[in-house]
Design a protein around this motif. Structure first.
Motif, PDB file in Angstrom:
ATOM      1  N   UNK A   8      15.157   1.785  -0.604  1.00 40.43           N
ATOM      2  CA  UNK A   8      13.907   2.051   0.103  1.00 40.43           C
ATOM      3  C   UNK A   8      13.523   0.853   0.975  1.00 40.43           C
ATOM      4  N   UNK A   9      13.729  -0.353   0.455  1.00 39.34           N
ATOM      5  CA  UNK A   9      13.404  -1.552   1.228  1.00 39.34           C
ATOM      6  C   UNK A   9      14.240  -1.626   2.495  1.00 39.34           C
ATOM      7  N   UNK A  10      15.516  -1.272   2.372  1.00 43.03           N
ATOM      8  CA  UNK A  10      16.413  -1.276   3.521  1.00 43.03           C
ATOM      9  C   UNK A  10      15.983  -0.233   4.549  1.00 43.03           C
ATOM     10  N   UNK A  11      15.535   0.919   4.068  1.00 41.70           N
ATOM     11  CA  UNK A  11      15.092   1.987   4.968  1.00 41.70           C
ATOM     12  C   UNK A  11      13.864   1.557   5.756  1.00 41.70           C
ATOM     13  N   UNK A  12      12.939   0.881   5.102  1.00 39.52           N
ATOM     14  CA  UNK A  12      11.724   0.420   5.789  1.00 39.52           C
ATOM     15  C   UNK A  12      12.085  -0.499   6.944  1.00 39.52           C
ATOM     16  N   UNK A  61       6.418   9.278  17.205  1.00 40.91           N
ATOM     17  CA  UNK A  61       6.037   7.932  16.749  1.00 40.91           C
ATOM     18  C   UNK A  61       5.120   8.008  15.532  1.00 40.91           C
ATOM     19  N   UNK A  62       4.164   8.918  15.573  1.00 49.23           N
ATOM     20  CA  UNK A  62       3.224   9.055  14.457  1.00 49.23           C
ATOM     21  C   UNK A  62       3.933   9.551  13.205  1.00 49.23           C
ATOM     22  N   UNK A  63       4.846  10.495  13.382  1.00 51.03           N
ATOM     23  CA  UNK A  63       5.580  11.013  12.226  1.00 51.03           C
ATOM     24  C   UNK A  63       6.488   9.946  11.624  1.00 51.03           C
ATOM     25  N   UNK A  64       7.088   9.120  12.486  1.00 50.02           N
ATOM     26  CA  UNK A  64       7.943   8.051  11.984  1.00 50.02           C
ATOM     27  C   UNK A  64       7.115   7.000  11.235  1.00 50.02           C
ATOM     28  N   UNK A  65       5.915   6.732  11.726  1.00 55.14           N
ATOM     29  CA  UNK A  65       5.027   5.804  11.006  1.00 55.14           C
ATOM     30  C   UNK A  65       4.713   6.345   9.619  1.00 55.14           C
ATOM     31  N   UNK A  66       4.492   7.653   9.528  1.00 56.31           N
ATOM     32  CA  UNK A  66       4.224   8.258   8.221  1.00 56.31           C
ATOM     33  C   UNK A  66       5.456   8.174   7.310  1.00 56.31           C
ATOM     34  N   UNK A  67       6.637   8.316   7.909  1.00 58.29           N
ATOM     35  CA  UNK A  67       7.867   8.172   7.137  1.00 58.29           C
ATOM     36  C   UNK A  67       7.960   6.755   6.559  1.00 58.29           C
ATOM     37  N   UNK A  68       7.640   5.744   7.381  1.00 58.60           N
ATOM     38  CA  UNK A  68       7.670   4.347   6.927  1.00 58.60           C
ATOM     39  C   UNK A  68       6.681   4.139   5.785  1.00 58.60           C
ATOM     40  N   UNK A  69       5.491   4.728   5.915  1.00 58.40           N
ATOM     41  CA  UNK A  69       4.489   4.599   4.853  1.00 58.40           C
ATOM     42  C   UNK A  69       4.984   5.239   3.557  1.00 58.40           C
ATOM     43  N   UNK A  70       5.665   6.368   3.686  1.00 59.71           N
ATOM     44  CA  UNK A  70       6.240   7.012   2.500  1.00 59.71           C
ATOM     45  C   UNK A  70       7.250   6.099   1.818  1.00 59.71           C
ATOM     46  N   UNK A  71       8.114   5.458   2.628  1.00 58.65           N
ATOM     47  CA  UNK A  71       9.141   4.578   2.074  1.00 58.65           C
ATOM     48  C   UNK A  71       8.516   3.362   1.391  1.00 58.65           C
ATOM     49  N   UNK A  72       7.431   2.851   1.968  1.00 56.06           N
ATOM     50  CA  UNK A  72       6.734   1.718   1.349  1.00 56.06           C
ATOM     51  C   UNK A  72       6.139   2.122   0.010  1.00 56.06           C
ATOM     52  N   UNK A  73       5.639   3.346  -0.062  1.00 55.17           N
ATOM     53  CA  UNK A  73       5.082   3.847  -1.325  1.00 55.17           C
ATOM     54  C   UNK A  73       6.180   3.981  -2.378  1.00 55.17           C
ATOM     55  N   UNK A  74       7.365   4.463  -1.948  1.00 57.76           N
ATOM     56  CA  UNK A  74       8.489   4.573  -2.866  1.00 57.76           C
ATOM     57  C   UNK A  74       8.871   3.189  -3.404  1.00 57.76           C
ATOM     58  N   UNK A  75       8.905   2.226  -2.498  1.00 58.78           N
ATOM     59  CA  UNK A  75       9.296   0.868  -2.884  1.00 58.78           C
ATOM     60  C   UNK A  75       8.344   0.319  -3.935  1.00 58.78           C
ATOM     61  N   UNK A  92      12.499  -1.253  12.781  1.00 57.46           N
ATOM     62  CA  UNK A  92      13.260  -1.747  13.922  1.00 57.46           C
ATOM     63  C   UNK A  92      13.488  -0.631  14.944  1.00 57.46           C
ATOM     64  N   UNK A  93      13.779   0.557  14.447  1.00 56.69           N
ATOM     65  CA  UNK A  93      13.986   1.711  15.330  1.00 56.69           C
ATOM     66  C   UNK A  93      12.699   2.044  16.085  1.00 56.69           C
ATOM     67  N   UNK A  94      11.580   1.995  15.381  1.00 54.40           N
ATOM     68  CA  UNK A  94      10.280   2.310  16.009  1.00 54.40           C
ATOM     69  C   UNK A  94       9.944   1.330  17.120  1.00 54.40           C
ATOM     70  N   UNK A  95      10.224   0.056  16.906  1.00 54.92           N
ATOM     71  CA  UNK A  95       9.883  -0.951  17.906  1.00 54.92           C
ATOM     72  C   UNK A  95      10.864  -0.950  19.082  1.00 54.92           C
ATOM     73  N   UNK A  96      12.137  -0.709  18.815  1.00 55.81           N
ATOM     74  CA  UNK A  96      13.142  -0.776  19.880  1.00 55.81           C
ATOM     75  C   UNK A  96      13.194   0.486  20.743  1.00 55.81           C
ATOM     76  N   UNK A  97      12.918   1.652  20.140  1.00 52.90           N
ATOM     77  CA  UNK A  97      13.068   2.910  20.865  1.00 52.90           C
ATOM     78  C   UNK A  97      11.741   3.650  21.036  1.00 52.90           C
ATOM     79  N   UNK A  98      10.645   2.915  20.937  1.00 56.30           N
ATOM     80  CA  UNK A  98       9.324   3.540  21.044  1.00 56.30           C
ATOM     81  C   UNK A  98       9.137   4.280  22.368  1.00 56.30           C
ATOM     82  N   UNK A  99       9.656   3.699  23.450  1.00 58.10           N
ATOM     83  CA  UNK A  99       9.476   4.306  24.772  1.00 58.10           C
ATOM     84  C   UNK A  99      10.249   5.615  24.930  1.00 58.10           C
TER      85      UNK A  99
END
Length: 364
Positions: free
Chosen positions: A96-100, A119-133, A105-112
């Protein structure tokens, strides 16, 4: 575009694999709370996989259903059966830590190249992974995963050190395998006692230091709340907070004595006796592998290749365990441990030959 799709494909494959893994863990898990959490995680990871599937499909890429290798699943199930839920929690928390990190990195590099909704859905995915961690960190504490690491690393220390010793002694006493084996065993027992006592003193000393600091902070809060507030404010400013914000924050925190003490000092769940036993006994376990062939062979030089082969195999297994528990490449870690362990044995053998040539001790 191709690079973006290639990365997204990997994310889809990883999320799909994790969803299947959690689903299978549900079947073997007996702890109802953990079982329920695995079921919930399986559903969330399935949703994440759907997100990446839609992400790729929108860009004209239809990913194939991932083919799941058995090695990862087998490793997790073996860890669960042999080392318990703590080892599984450590391994999954690493994932989970690796996924976060990768998602951020993907969100910041390919945001455009992403839509606002993506972008919002990916942020929610990151929050889910942080909760798992966070969940897996709590499970690690509950099942004393730090002692699993003591076991793995203690066995590695015993194996490498005694392999070096018996290899060097084999060059000195080529016709006395029993002498080499007994010498290795004596050194191994001494090393196990030393490692166990060292672990006991280290953990106990850290706990005593924390207890002394805790007592000092408790006295400070009771005798002089103002001094306690200044202490908190100073630490906050050292951390980079502006003076005005640090002052207001310290004012509020000073009213929560016990909570602030826990925040500043922290709590250690390690037990010095358990840590000493894990370290010492695992060291002895590591000693057994390179020493055993010397009790069976007719000469030290006959026992030596079997000792090296057995030790190299175990080093590879230990390296795999360390990699799984630490989140690093299994191949690189296993190769590193095998090469360093056998390299130390080779140098020990050369040193033994040098001693034999200089002092002719093999004739003794």
């Amino acid at each position: 575009m191709e690079e973006l799709s290639a990365i997204a494909k990997k994310f889809y494959r990883d999320e799909y694999t994790d969803s299947v893994l959690y689903s299978r863990l549900v079947r073997i898990e007996k702890n109802e709370r953990v079982k329920e959490e695995f079921h919930r995680l399986a559903q969330i990871e399935s949703e994440h996989a759907s997100f990446w599937y839609e992400f790729l499909k929108k860009r004209g890429v239809k990913p194939e259903k991932p083919k799941i290798g058995r090695f990862h699943f087998t490793s997790v199930f073996v860890l669960r059966k042999v080392l318990g839920a703590g080892a599984v929690a450590s391994l999954l928390e690493m994932g989970e830590r690796d996924a976060v990190r990768k998602y951020y990195r993907f969100l910041t590099e390919y945001s455009s190249e992403m839509s606002e909704d993506e972008r919002e859905r990916l942020k929610n995915v990151i929050l889910d992974e942080l909760e798992h961690e966070k969940f897996f960190r709590e499970e690690e504490k509950a099942f004393h995963t730090e002692n699993i690491r003591d076991l793995v690393l203690g066995m590695n220390d015993g194996l490498v050190e005694i392999l070096g010793a018996v290899t060097g002694l084999s060059a000195v006493y080529p016709n006395r395998p029993e002498l080499v084996g007994i010498s290795g065993l004596i050194v191994g027992v001494a090393g196990a006692l030393s490692m166990g006592i060292g672990a006991f003193i280290s953990v106990r000393s850290q706990r005593q230091v924390n207890e002394a600091l805790r007592e000092k902070m408790e006295v400070l809060f009771r005798v002089s709340p103002e001094r306690a507030r200044e202490e908190i404010m100073g630490r906050l400013m050292e951390g980079g907070l502006p003076e005005e914000i640090a002052e207001k924050t310290a004012e509020e925190l000073a009213q929560k004595g016990d909570a602030v003490i826990n925040l500043i000092i922290g709590e250690s769940g390690e037990n010095e006796v358990r840590s000493a036993l894990y370290t010492g006994l695992s060291y002895l376990l590591g000693v057994a592998f390179p020493v055993t062939p010397y009790s069976l062979a007719s000469s030290s030089l006959t026992a030596l290749p079997f000792s090296i082969l057995l030790a190299g195999t175990v080093l590879g297994v230990v390296g795999t365990m360390v990699a799984l528990l630490s989140g690093i490449s299994i191949r690189k870690k296993a190769l590193e441990m095998v090469s360093t362990g056998l390299g130390a044995a080779f140098l020990s053998y050369l040193f033994g030959r040098l001693m034999e040539a200089l002092f002719h001790v093999s004739a003794l």
